[in-house]
Design a protein around this motif. Structure first.
Motif, short mmCIF file in Angstrom:
data_model
loop_
_atom_site.label_atom_id
_atom_site.label_comp_id
_atom_site.label_asym_id
_atom_site.label_seq_id
_atom_site.Cartn_x
_atom_site.Cartn_y
_atom_site.Cartn_z
N ASP A 117 0.82 -1.10 -0.04
CA ASP A 117 -0.11 0.09 0.13
C ASP A 117 0.99 1.23 -0.13
OD1 ASP A 117 -1.87 2.16 1.19
OD2 ASP A 117 -3.22 0.47 1.02
N ASP A 160 5.05 0.32 -3.05
CA ASP A 160 4.45 0.36 -4.15
C ASP A 160 4.81 -1.06 -4.79
OD1 ASP A 160 6.94 0.20 -5.42
OD2 ASP A 160 7.21 2.20 -5.57
N ASP A 204 -3.30 -2.76 -2.40
CA ASP A 204 -3.96 -1.54 -2.73
C ASP A 204 -3.99 -1.63 -4.19
OD1 ASP A 204 -4.96 0.95 -2.72
OD2 ASP A 204 -3.15 2.03 -2.35
N LEU A 205 -5.05 -1.13 -4.89
CA LEU A 205 -5.06 -0.99 -6.37
C LEU A 205 -4.50 0.27 -7.16
CD1 LEU A 205 -8.97 -2.29 -7.12
CD2 LEU A 205 -6.55 -3.52 -7.47
N GLU A 206 -4.89 1.35 -6.21
CA GLU A 206 -4.38 2.62 -6.77
C GLU A 206 -3.05 3.28 -5.99
OE1 GLU A 206 -6.83 5.99 -5.77
OE2 GLU A 206 -7.12 6.28 -7.82
N GLY A 232 0.47 0.20 -10.97
CA GLY A 232 -0.83 0.00 -10.46
C GLY A 232 -1.03 -1.36 -9.96
N SER A 277 -8.78 -1.64 -0.85
CA SER A 277 -8.47 -0.29 -1.50
C SER A 277 -9.47 0.68 -1.54
CB SER A 277 -8.19 -0.48 -2.94
OG SER A 277 -7.86 0.56 -3.87
N GLN A 331 -10.31 2.49 -3.60
CA GLN A 331 -10.66 2.67 -4.97
C GLN A 331 -12.00 1.76 -5.35
OE1 GLN A 331 -8.02 1.47 -8.20
NE2 GLN A 331 -9.03 2.56 -9.77
N ARG A 339 -15.12 3.55 -5.16
CA ARG A 339 -15.37 4.96 -6.18
C ARG A 339 -15.47 4.20 -7.31
NH1 ARG A 339 -10.63 6.70 -3.89
NH2 ARG A 339 -9.41 6.56 -5.64
N SER A 340 -14.63 3.16 -7.48
CA SER A 340 -15.04 2.31 -8.97
C SER A 340 -15.23 0.79 -8.80
CB SER A 340 -13.47 2.48 -9.53
OG SER A 340 -13.55 1.68 -10.95
N ALA A 385 -13.29 -1.36 -11.00
CA ALA A 385 -12.15 -1.79 -10.63
C ALA A 385 -12.01 -3.11 -9.59
CB ALA A 385 -11.31 -0.67 -9.36
#
Length: 367
Positions: free
Chosen positions: A13, A40, A59-61, A66, A86, A88, A91-92, A95
């Protein structure tokens, strides 16, 4: 006596705060050992070159590579059970579906500091899911030839089949690992197959994206079910995640969807059991059902009811399951007639039910 081996977990993350929260929360469980963290995907790759964890939280983002690219990469080469954590996912929904299709065992929301007292409950859930993931059977993903693009206008034969009032239906239930399993099953069904109704355990807001993804891949029509939808040949209806159960009722000689309120069944809503019980009640034995990979026992009792009503029943075998929980629970009470590998589920279903044929009328295939 030798101590039980702990679940070695790698946290990936880009947020130092989230890495700290997850490290403390997971590390406090006596069955889990956090063996490393990475800010990362590149750092995670370097770590994996030296050590292989039992589970990765991802984590995806993230910057550079990525999380989704990283996940796809490791699943092709040296797969590790992965729980995507995540922000994300909130929000998505796309994803989330992409991560599950890429091989993630589970996807849950990243913990937020503003959750306050709710953070403890969320960490309890994360700990439980990491434990489940540690026992998942993940395999290398195989790059398969994508289906040929489908024409937006069905052929006359398919249109005719879809106009017929269905005389049979197919009911499917799945959970952990189900996104990949359902994709494989639907891939093997013809465009004129009997109507298909599905419960896949998935959070609210994500089933519409999953249905859209499936609809773009196959000649079948796939949509998130709505109250009142009629069952039609060539149509796949996916129970919406959220606060209601999906049931099938019969009105004016036609089967249709009813979304109903009710408590969780087998810790699930929508529940496979609720769907299967309703199908057993209205189908008159003219149904083929399958229980696919997933944790727990949802669907076992409902499938047994289908079998007792004269319907056909099958479950995915252990070797091809990500988690053998649901099929195993069904098998232990005698619900499925047999266990088959995932690659054979589609053919078993089509061989177990009358199949519409534009040229030869109604042919009966039995197994």
């Amino acid at each position: 006596m030798q101590d039980k081996r702990k679940i070695r977990t790698l946290i990936v993350d880009d947020s130092a705060m989230v890495r700290k929260i997850l490290s403390i929360g997971l590390g406090n469980d006596p069955d889990i050992e956090v063996i490393g963290t990475a800010a990362d995907a590149n750092m995670a790759m370097q770590y994996l070159a030296r050590n292989k964890p039992d589970v990765i939280t991802l984590d995806l983002e993230m910057p550079n590579m990525g999380g989704l690219t990283f996940l796809r990469s490791i699943m092709k080469t040296d797969p590790v059970p992965t729980v995507v954590i995540s922000s994300q996912t909130q929000r998505s929904a796309q994803a989330t579906v992409d991560a599950l299709a890429a091989g993630a065992v589970d996807v849950i929301a990243k913990p937020r500091m503003e959750l306050g007292g709710g953070l403890n409950d969320l960490m309890t859930s994360i700990v439980q899911r990491v434990k489940v993931a540690s026992g998942a059977h993940v395999r290398r993903t195989v790059v398969r030839q994508p289906p040929m693009p489908q024409s937006q206008t069905p052929s006359p034969a398919v249109r005719a089949a879809r106009a017929d009032i269905p005389t049979w239906m197919i009911a499917l239930g799945s959970s952990t690992g189900g996104v990949q399993a359902l994709t494989r099953v639907l891939e093997g069904l013809p465009a004129d197959c009997p109507p298909v109704v599905i419960v896949q355990h998935m959070p609210e807001g994500f089933t519409a994206s999953f249905a859209k993804r499936l609809n773009q891949q196959f000649p079948l029509r796939v949509k998130e079910a709505e109250d009142g939808d009629l069952l039609e040949n060539g149509l796949v209806l996916l129970a919406p995640g959220g606060p209601k159960h999906m049931t099938i009722v019969k009105e004016m000689g036609r089967h249709k969807v009813r979304l109903i309120d009710g408590p969780e069944v087998c810790f699930s809503r929508p529940s496979v059991d609720v769907l299967f019980h309703s199908v057993a009640q209205v189908a008159g034995g003219k149904v083929s059902s399958a229980i696919l990979t997933g944790m727990g026992k949802d669907g076992a009792d409902g499938q047994l009811t289908i079998r007792k009503s004269g319907g056909r029943t099958v479950a995915q075998d252990e070797a091809s399951c990500v988690v053998f929980g649901m099929p195993c629970a069904a098998y232990e009470i005698g619900a499925p007639e047999t266990l088959v590998p995932l690659e054979n589920v589609s053919s078993w279903l089509m061989n177990s039910c009358p199949r519409a044929s534009a040229r030869s009328g109604l042919e009966s295939y039995r197994v």
